[in-house]
Structure formats: C-alpha cells, structure tokens
Design an enzyme around this catalytic site. Structure first.
Site, PDB file in Angstrom:
ATOM      1  CE1 TYR A  53      -4.207 -18.289 -24.774  1.00 43.80           C
ATOM      2  CE2 TYR A  53      -4.734 -18.239 -27.118  1.00 43.80           C
ATOM      3  CZ  TYR A  53      -4.546 -17.577 -25.911  1.00 43.80           C
ATOM      4  OH  TYR A  53      -4.700 -16.216 -25.855  1.00 43.80           O
ATOM      5  N   PRO A 211     -14.058  -9.822 -24.786  1.00 45.02           N
ATOM      6  CG  PRO A 211     -14.821 -10.069 -26.976  1.00 45.02           C
ATOM      7  CD  PRO A 211     -13.779 -10.577 -26.024  1.00 45.02           C
ATOM      8  CG  LEU A 212     -19.049 -11.399 -25.259  1.00 42.83           C
ATOM      9  CD1 LEU A 212     -19.842 -12.635 -25.660  1.00 42.83           C
ATOM     10  CD2 LEU A 212     -19.833 -10.136 -25.580  1.00 42.83           C
ATOM     11  CB  ALA A 213     -16.880  -9.261 -19.016  1.00 45.12           C
ATOM     12  N   GLY A 214     -15.809 -12.568 -20.220  1.00 44.16           N
ATOM     13  CA  GLY A 214     -15.819 -13.961 -19.804  1.00 44.16           C
ATOM     14  C   GLY A 214     -17.178 -14.453 -19.347  1.00 44.16           C
TER      15      GLY A 214
END
Length: 300
Positions: A53, A211-214
């Site tokens: 990262y 979880p918010l689809a990016g």
C-alpha cells in the site's frame, strides 16, 4: 461497536479501518495518530494494511504515528498482507510485477512489516492474491514458523476463490480465519461464485474490501448505477438512513455471513456512516430489491 469472534482469543471490530490510501491523505504523524485514536474511541480497533500500500509506504507511516503513543498497540488488531511484488523505486530488486508466496518472501515480508509498523507481532497475516505458482507446503512452513516465533497470531487469505482456499487450508494444521474479498451491492461476483458460501461453510467471517464499490455507485452514469442509486435513496428514506452509503454498508452488515466492511477513508464523518449502519435493519424484501436492481433482473 459489534465485535466478531474469529478465534477463542481474537476478535475484530465489525467495522474495519482500511489504510490503503493513507499515503494519499498527506497527514502528519500527529494527524494519523489522531485518526487512530478517533477510530479506537468509536470502537473500531481493527486496522487493515498490506506491504504494497502506498508504494510500500503506508505501513511505515502508520508505524511512525503509532510510535508517538505505543501503548495504543495493545488496544488494536493489525492485519497486513503480503505476496504481491510491484515494480517500485522502494523495491529496486524487483524486476517484474509478480506474485511471490515462497517461504523466504513471506518471512522477509513479515519481518519488514514488523519493522515498518513498529510492533512485535501481527494479529493476522493474509496472502494478498492467489499465486498460480504457489507451493502450499512452503506457505504452510512459513506460516507455522511465524506462528511458533510469535510474529503472527493467525492467518488468512485475500481474494481467494473456493478451490484456492480449500487447497491451502488442506496443508495447514490450523484454520485460516478469514478471506478478504471484494463485496458490495455493485460487485456481486463473490456472492454468485460460491466464495461467500464457503465462508459460511467454514464458519469464518469475510472481510469486505471496496464495500462502496470504489464510489462507482455514486458517480457512474450507466443505467445500472442510476437505477441502483434511485433504489438506495428510496430505501434510505424508508429505514432512516442519512445517505445511500449507510444503506450500502447495511446491505452487507445485514447478510448472515457476518461480513466485516473495510472503510478506507481518512475522514471520520465517512467512517461514522459505516458505524451508524450497524443500527440499520433491512427487511428481506428490501435486501432482495437491492440485489435484483444490481443484477438488472429478477432472481431465477
């Protein structure tokens, strides 16, 4: 904050803070520490990392902040991942982007992560991606050595499909305790291909990345995204959610697989949206309506 028991002596906060964008937030060490403390005060004790990262910089940035108040280490669980090798100025010895799950690479990655994070142990180590050149016996040797040495408490995988998970598990004398997979109302693959089913079969709670689809659901102009937004906005009103992000989190949190969403934001107000979603209940009809709009068809 709800907690998820992974083993007899290890549990995660139901909402996990993801640090994959930490380098982009351009925070000082003091600001990172303040964010860590805000998360802990809100009940979020689990922090998700990977060696790669921020082009191999995020673990160290987190560790430098934690070093300002090292007593916080005992209040948190640190997850990190290894197994991907990127071309990077920070890793000049890498000549090609590849996967490496050799015993030597896993152990050296963990030692580097311990140094970067300024900690004596990692709570959970994940293999970041399935490696088509994996020797599972050597992975098992690495895991066993790290466990005996006390450097890693537990192990799991990330982005593994059913057969890949079961193959690696068959070489281990202890259970893999989680699979970190992409899950959202906009990305249904792991619901459809048996990956979530396996988590339920093995009684392990999956971690959900993106979880918010990016952000695709919020910004895309394709018909699928627009129809999903309309549905989410209506259901938000029905259940008392403050925004469709809360409904998206609730859609995962209401699923019986005990999904643990990873929230990758440096802004506490966005993290709090996920926390509020813990108190939202979707009816079965509402859950299936979101699913079917996302699928763009009725269930069979």
């Amino acid at each position: 904050m709800q907690r998820v028991e992974l083993t007899e002596d290890l549990s995660f906060s139901r909402i996990i803070h993801g640090l994959w964008r930490l380098a982009e937030w351009e925070m000082s060490n003091e600001e990172v520490l303040a964010l860590i403390e805000e998360c802990l005060n809100a009940g979020i004790t689990t922090f998700d990392h990977a060696d790669i990262y921020g082009d191999y910089t995020c673990e160290k940035k987190f560790g430098d902040a934690l070093a300002l108040k090292p007593e916080l280490r005992k209040e948190m669980e640190i997850v990190t991942k290894c197994g991907i090798k990127l071309i990077s100025n920070n890793r000049p010895e890498h000549s090609i982007k590849s996967y490496d799950t050799s015993k030597e690479h896993i152990i050296s990655s963990v030692n580097q992560s311990l140094e970067n994070l300024q900690t004596d142990y990692i709570d959970v180590l994940l293999i970041h991606r399935p490696d088509p050149f994996m020797d599972p016996a050597k992975v098992a040797e690495a895991f066993t050595q790290l466990k005996i040495e006390g450097k890693v408490r537990q192990f799991g995988v990330s982005n593994f499909k059913r057969s890949q998970f079961k193959m690696l598990q068959s070489y281990l004398d202890f259970p893999l305790i989680t699979n970190q997979i992409e899950l959202s109302a906009y990305q249904l693959e792991n619901f459809e291909d048996g990956t979530v089913d396996l988590c339920q079969e093995e009684r392990i709670a999956p971690m959900a990345w993106s979880p918010l689809a990016g952000g695709s659901i919020f910004s895309s102009n394709d018909e699928r995204a627009k129809n999903l937004r309309i549905t989410l906005e209506r259901i938000a009103g029905e259940i008392g959610a403050q925004g469709i992000d809360e409904v998206l989190y609730a859609w995962l949190l209401n699923h019986p697989a005990n999904i643990m969403p990873i929230v990758g934001s440096g802004k506490m107000n966005r993290i709090e949206s996920a926390i509020r979603a813990l108190n939202l209940t979707l009816s079965r009809d509402q859950w299936f309506e979101i699913l079917q709009v996302a699928m763009e068809r009725e269930i069979a």
